[in-house]
Design a protein around this motif. Structure first.
Motif, PDB file in Angstrom:
ATOM      1  N   HIS A   2      -5.011  -9.511   1.440  1.00 51.27           N
ATOM      2  CA  HIS A   2      -4.763  -8.241   2.119  1.00 51.27           C
ATOM      3  C   HIS A   2      -3.682  -7.472   1.356  1.00 51.27           C
ATOM      4  O   HIS A   2      -2.600  -7.976   1.108  1.00 51.27           O
ATOM      5  CB  HIS A   2      -4.303  -8.500   3.553  1.00 51.27           C
ATOM      6  CG  HIS A   2      -3.876  -7.274   4.260  1.00 51.27           C
ATOM      7  ND1 HIS A   2      -4.770  -6.324   4.687  1.00 51.27           N
ATOM      8  CD2 HIS A   2      -2.652  -6.810   4.586  1.00 51.27           C
ATOM      9  CE1 HIS A   2      -4.098  -5.344   5.258  1.00 51.27           C
ATOM     10  NE2 HIS A   2      -2.817  -5.617   5.208  1.00 51.27           N
ATOM     11  N   VAL A   3      -3.981  -6.246   0.975  1.00 51.04           N
ATOM     12  CA  VAL A   3      -3.028  -5.421   0.229  1.00 51.04           C
ATOM     13  C   VAL A   3      -2.401  -4.404   1.175  1.00 51.04           C
ATOM     14  O   VAL A   3      -3.096  -3.682   1.874  1.00 51.04           O
ATOM     15  CB  VAL A   3      -3.719  -4.699  -0.944  1.00 51.04           C
ATOM     16  CG1 VAL A   3      -2.737  -3.788  -1.651  1.00 51.04           C
ATOM     17  CG2 VAL A   3      -4.304  -5.704  -1.914  1.00 51.04           C
ATOM     18  N   GLN A   4      -1.099  -4.389   1.182  1.00 51.21           N
ATOM     19  CA  GLN A   4      -0.335  -3.457   2.008  1.00 51.21           C
ATOM     20  C   GLN A   4       0.130  -2.286   1.149  1.00 51.21           C
ATOM     21  O   GLN A   4       0.763  -2.487   0.120  1.00 51.21           O
ATOM     22  CB  GLN A   4       0.889  -4.167   2.591  1.00 51.21           C
ATOM     23  CG  GLN A   4       1.793  -3.282   3.402  1.00 51.21           C
ATOM     24  CD  GLN A   4       1.141  -2.856   4.699  1.00 51.21           C
ATOM     25  OE1 GLN A   4       0.507  -3.664   5.369  1.00 51.21           O
ATOM     26  NE2 GLN A   4       1.285  -1.603   5.032  1.00 51.21           N
ATOM     27  N   ILE A   5      -0.210  -1.078   1.557  1.00 53.53           N
ATOM     28  CA  ILE A   5       0.267   0.134   0.887  1.00 53.53           C
ATOM     29  C   ILE A   5       1.429   0.673   1.705  1.00 53.53           C
ATOM     30  O   ILE A   5       1.340   0.790   2.926  1.00 53.53           O
ATOM     31  CB  ILE A   5      -0.833   1.212   0.827  1.00 53.53           C
ATOM     32  CG1 ILE A   5      -2.041   0.721   0.041  1.00 53.53           C
ATOM     33  CG2 ILE A   5      -0.285   2.522   0.262  1.00 53.53           C
ATOM     34  CD1 ILE A   5      -1.770   0.474  -1.413  1.00 53.53           C
ATOM     35  N   PHE A  34      -5.352   6.936   1.259  1.00 50.62           N
ATOM     36  CA  PHE A  34      -5.405   5.478   1.171  1.00 50.62           C
ATOM     37  C   PHE A  34      -6.100   4.857   2.383  1.00 50.62           C
ATOM     38  O   PHE A  34      -6.852   3.898   2.243  1.00 50.62           O
ATOM     39  CB  PHE A  34      -4.009   4.887   0.964  1.00 50.62           C
ATOM     40  CG  PHE A  34      -3.541   5.048  -0.454  1.00 50.62           C
ATOM     41  CD1 PHE A  34      -4.043   4.249  -1.465  1.00 50.62           C
ATOM     42  CD2 PHE A  34      -2.617   6.020  -0.784  1.00 50.62           C
ATOM     43  CE1 PHE A  34      -3.644   4.404  -2.781  1.00 50.62           C
ATOM     44  CE2 PHE A  34      -2.201   6.190  -2.095  1.00 50.62           C
ATOM     45  CZ  PHE A  34      -2.715   5.383  -3.093  1.00 50.62           C
ATOM     46  N   LYS A  35      -5.878   5.395   3.572  1.00 50.62           N
ATOM     47  CA  LYS A  35      -6.560   4.872   4.758  1.00 50.62           C
ATOM     48  C   LYS A  35      -8.067   5.037   4.643  1.00 50.62           C
ATOM     49  O   LYS A  35      -8.824   4.156   5.049  1.00 50.62           O
ATOM     50  CB  LYS A  35      -6.035   5.546   6.020  1.00 50.62           C
ATOM     51  CG  LYS A  35      -4.672   5.046   6.432  1.00 50.62           C
ATOM     52  CD  LYS A  35      -4.193   5.719   7.704  1.00 50.62           C
ATOM     53  CE  LYS A  35      -2.831   5.164   8.118  1.00 50.62           C
ATOM     54  NZ  LYS A  35      -2.300   5.885   9.293  1.00 50.62           N
ATOM     55  N   TYR A  39      -7.301   0.859   3.006  1.00 53.32           N
ATOM     56  CA  TYR A  39      -5.980   0.244   2.914  1.00 53.32           C
ATOM     57  C   TYR A  39      -5.238   0.349   4.238  1.00 53.32           C
ATOM     58  O   TYR A  39      -5.392   1.319   4.975  1.00 53.32           O
ATOM     59  CB  TYR A  39      -5.127   0.937   1.839  1.00 53.32           C
ATOM     60  CG  TYR A  39      -5.623   0.735   0.435  1.00 53.32           C
ATOM     61  CD1 TYR A  39      -5.383  -0.456  -0.241  1.00 53.32           C
ATOM     62  CD2 TYR A  39      -6.318   1.733  -0.220  1.00 53.32           C
ATOM     63  CE1 TYR A  39      -5.833  -0.636  -1.534  1.00 53.32           C
ATOM     64  CE2 TYR A  39      -6.776   1.564  -1.516  1.00 53.32           C
ATOM     65  CZ  TYR A  39      -6.529   0.379  -2.165  1.00 53.32           C
ATOM     66  OH  TYR A  39      -6.974   0.206  -3.439  1.00 53.32           O
ATOM     67  N   ASN A  40      -4.412  -0.634   4.515  1.00 47.50           N
ATOM     68  CA  ASN A  40      -3.471  -0.569   5.628  1.00 47.50           C
ATOM     69  C   ASN A  40      -2.223   0.129   5.093  1.00 47.50           C
ATOM     70  O   ASN A  40      -1.628  -0.331   4.123  1.00 47.50           O
ATOM     71  CB  ASN A  40      -3.149  -1.979   6.131  1.00 47.50           C
ATOM     72  CG  ASN A  40      -2.221  -1.953   7.305  1.00 47.50           C
ATOM     73  OD1 ASN A  40      -2.227  -1.015   8.095  1.00 47.50           O
ATOM     74  ND2 ASN A  40      -1.407  -2.985   7.427  1.00 47.50           N
ATOM     75  N   SER A 109       2.982  -1.192  -3.504  1.00 44.78           N
ATOM     76  CA  SER A 109       2.333  -2.348  -2.903  1.00 44.78           C
ATOM     77  C   SER A 109       3.222  -3.548  -3.191  1.00 44.78           C
ATOM     78  O   SER A 109       3.449  -3.893  -4.336  1.00 44.78           O
ATOM     79  CB  SER A 109       0.943  -2.573  -3.489  1.00 44.78           C
ATOM     80  OG  SER A 109       0.409  -3.777  -2.983  1.00 44.78           O
ATOM     81  N   LEU A 114      -3.809  -2.601  -6.111  1.00 44.55           N
ATOM     82  CA  LEU A 114      -4.447  -1.599  -5.271  1.00 44.55           C
ATOM     83  C   LEU A 114      -5.971  -1.751  -5.302  1.00 44.55           C
ATOM     84  O   LEU A 114      -6.694  -0.935  -5.817  1.00 44.55           O
ATOM     85  CB  LEU A 114      -4.038  -0.191  -5.727  1.00 44.55           C
ATOM     86  CG  LEU A 114      -2.547   0.092  -5.632  1.00 44.55           C
ATOM     87  CD1 LEU A 114      -2.242   1.489  -6.139  1.00 44.55           C
ATOM     88  CD2 LEU A 114      -2.062  -0.060  -4.208  1.00 44.55           C
ATOM     89  N   PRO A 116      -8.785  -2.486  -2.410  1.00 44.15           N
ATOM     90  CA  PRO A 116      -8.986  -2.734  -0.980  1.00 44.15           C
ATOM     91  C   PRO A 116      -9.926  -3.892  -0.720  1.00 44.15           C
ATOM     92  O   PRO A 116     -10.730  -4.237  -1.563  1.00 44.15           O
ATOM     93  CB  PRO A 116      -9.594  -1.417  -0.473  1.00 44.15           C
ATOM     94  CG  PRO A 116     -10.208  -0.798  -1.670  1.00 44.15           C
ATOM     95  CD  PRO A 116      -9.399  -1.252  -2.854  1.00 44.15           C
TER      96      PRO A 116
END
Length: 117
Positions: A2-5, A34-35, A39-40, A109, A114, A116
């Motif tokens: 899971h990638v957090q932006i 990004f959403k 991405y979260n 990140s 990056l 998703p």
């Protein structure tokens, strides 16, 4: 993975209400971008430039916003083993100024690249 932006920026550095409004619009567009790609997205907002430099400099992945502050952050990211998926020269050539106009908004990140889910 899971990638957090995380969008990092500040509204403290404005000389006019018009600039502030433009910065809010810009931040909202970056968030939506990004959403819409899965991405979260979270926000880290209104810290000092020094705190933001240290925080963003330790990102695993950093997206340039085109300004001088962003350039310094990107150099820190590279020196500490992180990556920037878009070269600084490409960011500057595109005409995007991001953090230098209005809010200092940058994308980091902390836990991955990056890509998703």
């Amino acid at each position: 993975m899971h990638v957090q932006i995380e969008l990092v920026g500040s509204m403290f550095h404005h000389s006019s209400q018009r600039t502030h409004h433009g910065s809010v619009v810009y931040k909202n567009h970056v968030d939506a971008f990004f959403k819409s790609r899965g991405y979260n997205v979270t926000h880290r907002w209104n810290h000092t430039p020094d705190e933001d430099l240290v925080y963003m400099g330790h990102a695993r992945t950093f997206v340039y916003s085109g300004g001088g502050f962003s350039q310094v952050v990107g150099e820190c990211v590279h020196r500490l083993g992180g990556t920037t998926p878009i070269a600084l020269e490409e960011s500057l050539a595109s005409g995007r100024t991001g953090g230098t106009v209005g809010a200092r908004t940058s994308v980091v990140s902390k836990n991955g690249h990056l890509n998703p889910q």
